[in-house]
Design a protein around this motif. Sequence first.
Motif, PDB file in Angstrom:
ATOM      1  N   TYR A 132       0.836  -1.199   0.000  1.00 31.95           N
ATOM      2  CA  TYR A 132       0.000   0.000   0.000  1.00 31.95           C
ATOM      3  C   TYR A 132       0.875   1.256   0.000  1.00 31.95           C
ATOM      4  O   TYR A 132       0.623   2.204  -0.763  1.00 31.95           O
ATOM      5  CB  TYR A 132      -0.908  -0.016   1.229  1.00 31.95           C
ATOM      6  N   TYR A 133       1.897   1.245   0.827  1.00 29.78           N
ATOM      7  CA  TYR A 133       2.814   2.393   0.893  1.00 29.78           C
ATOM      8  C   TYR A 133       3.509   2.608  -0.457  1.00 29.78           C
ATOM      9  O   TYR A 133       3.595   3.733  -0.956  1.00 29.78           O
ATOM     10  CB  TYR A 133       3.849   2.151   1.991  1.00 29.78           C
ATOM     11  N   ASP A 134       3.987   1.520  -1.057  1.00 25.01           N
ATOM     12  CA  ASP A 134       4.659   1.624  -2.353  1.00 25.01           C
ATOM     13  C   ASP A 134       3.706   2.133  -3.435  1.00 25.01           C
ATOM     14  O   ASP A 134       4.106   2.945  -4.283  1.00 25.01           O
ATOM     15  CB  ASP A 134       5.215   0.256  -2.765  1.00 25.01           C
ATOM     16  N   ALA A 135       2.462   1.666  -3.399  1.00 21.53           N
ATOM     17  CA  ALA A 135       1.474   2.107  -4.388  1.00 21.53           C
ATOM     18  C   ALA A 135       1.216   3.605  -4.251  1.00 21.53           C
ATOM     19  O   ALA A 135       1.083   4.326  -5.258  1.00 21.53           O
ATOM     20  CB  ALA A 135       0.172   1.326  -4.222  1.00 21.53           C
ATOM     21  N   CYS A 136       1.128   4.085  -3.011  1.00 22.32           N
ATOM     22  CA  CYS A 136       0.914   5.516  -2.790  1.00 22.32           C
ATOM     23  C   CYS A 136       2.074   6.339  -3.335  1.00 22.32           C
ATOM     24  O   CYS A 136       1.870   7.408  -3.927  1.00 22.32           O
ATOM     25  CB  CYS A 136       0.713   5.785  -1.301  1.00 22.32           C
ATOM     26  N   LEU A 137       3.301   5.842  -3.155  1.00 20.34           N
ATOM     27  CA  LEU A 137       4.466   6.546  -3.707  1.00 20.34           C
ATOM     28  C   LEU A 137       4.389   6.608  -5.229  1.00 20.34           C
ATOM     29  O   LEU A 137       4.654   7.654  -5.832  1.00 20.34           O
ATOM     30  CB  LEU A 137       5.754   5.841  -3.282  1.00 20.34           C
TER      31      LEU A 137
END
Length: 316
Positions: free
Chosen positions: A85-90
């Motif tokens: 999720y964090y990577d997708a937001c980046l």
Amino acid sequence: MDISKNITYYRSQKGVTQQWLADAIDVSKMSISHFENGKRRPDIATIKKICKALDVTLGKFMSDNLAASQQDAIVAQIRYAAQRYYDACLCANTVCDANTLPKEKIPVFEDANRSASYMRSVLGLAPTGPVGNLTSVLENKGIYVVLVEQRDMGVSTKNFSGYNGLSNKGFPIIAVNESMVYGRQRFTLAHEFAHLLFTNATERQIDDIAGRFLLPSEDLKREVGSKRPFISFKEIVYVQNEYGVSEQCIVFRARQEEIISQRTYDIILNAKEYPQDTTDIREHPIRLEQIVCRAYTDNEISVSKAAELLNVDTVK
């Protein structure tokens, strides 16, 4: 019971480091490390301090509901989901930790109805009426909702209900067992959300608040009446379908509000034709998919990267 695994599990659930826990209970970080790897066993006084720091009751901490292998597998799956999720937001150039939850937890109110109303106000919901799609409501407030799957984990998740805490990136997470029936899953979402808001609450208090949050007193009395000698199974199903709660929750709440007597409560629960939650309705988190779709549409990621972030073989 594996105390070392329990410390690691509940620390991870709260989203704090070993150093934070060490400072909270006035020991060294090395001591926490030794507790978690099993080199040292904390005494009962230290365990009580750990429980207080991690907002978990001593009874829950000491229970043996989850084996060490289960805890490890569940925590690993939640961490992996949070990282994706964090990577997708980046990739989508969006903020992952923008949530509207209060910055500090508060003690539960003496009146459970007031605590339930507070939960609704935090989510921007009306004081009464069905909550609707609770998963969507939570996601819209910046909470990342994870469905924990038994598939490919190598261990059973049957004793796992839910999890709440902060990721190491700072955003709140609620995880629930994917295999639970609809009403139980929604109750668990409400239960774990209550844990994100309140401190110094027992599991019984949190359960009570979650039930009132999903099925407020005013609504229940409007749906089934303020005083009844009996409630038909058809009536229970009507309320179940409208409010997305289990039949057990409805009957228990009716007893709580003294709509039915203890004798009637026992009769309903013990009846052979007692309605069971057989609905195939499910609430699926969609926030991650939306963010990945945005990143792909804006040509920020490839199809293979999208599949990786979604943890699937191919993207349709």
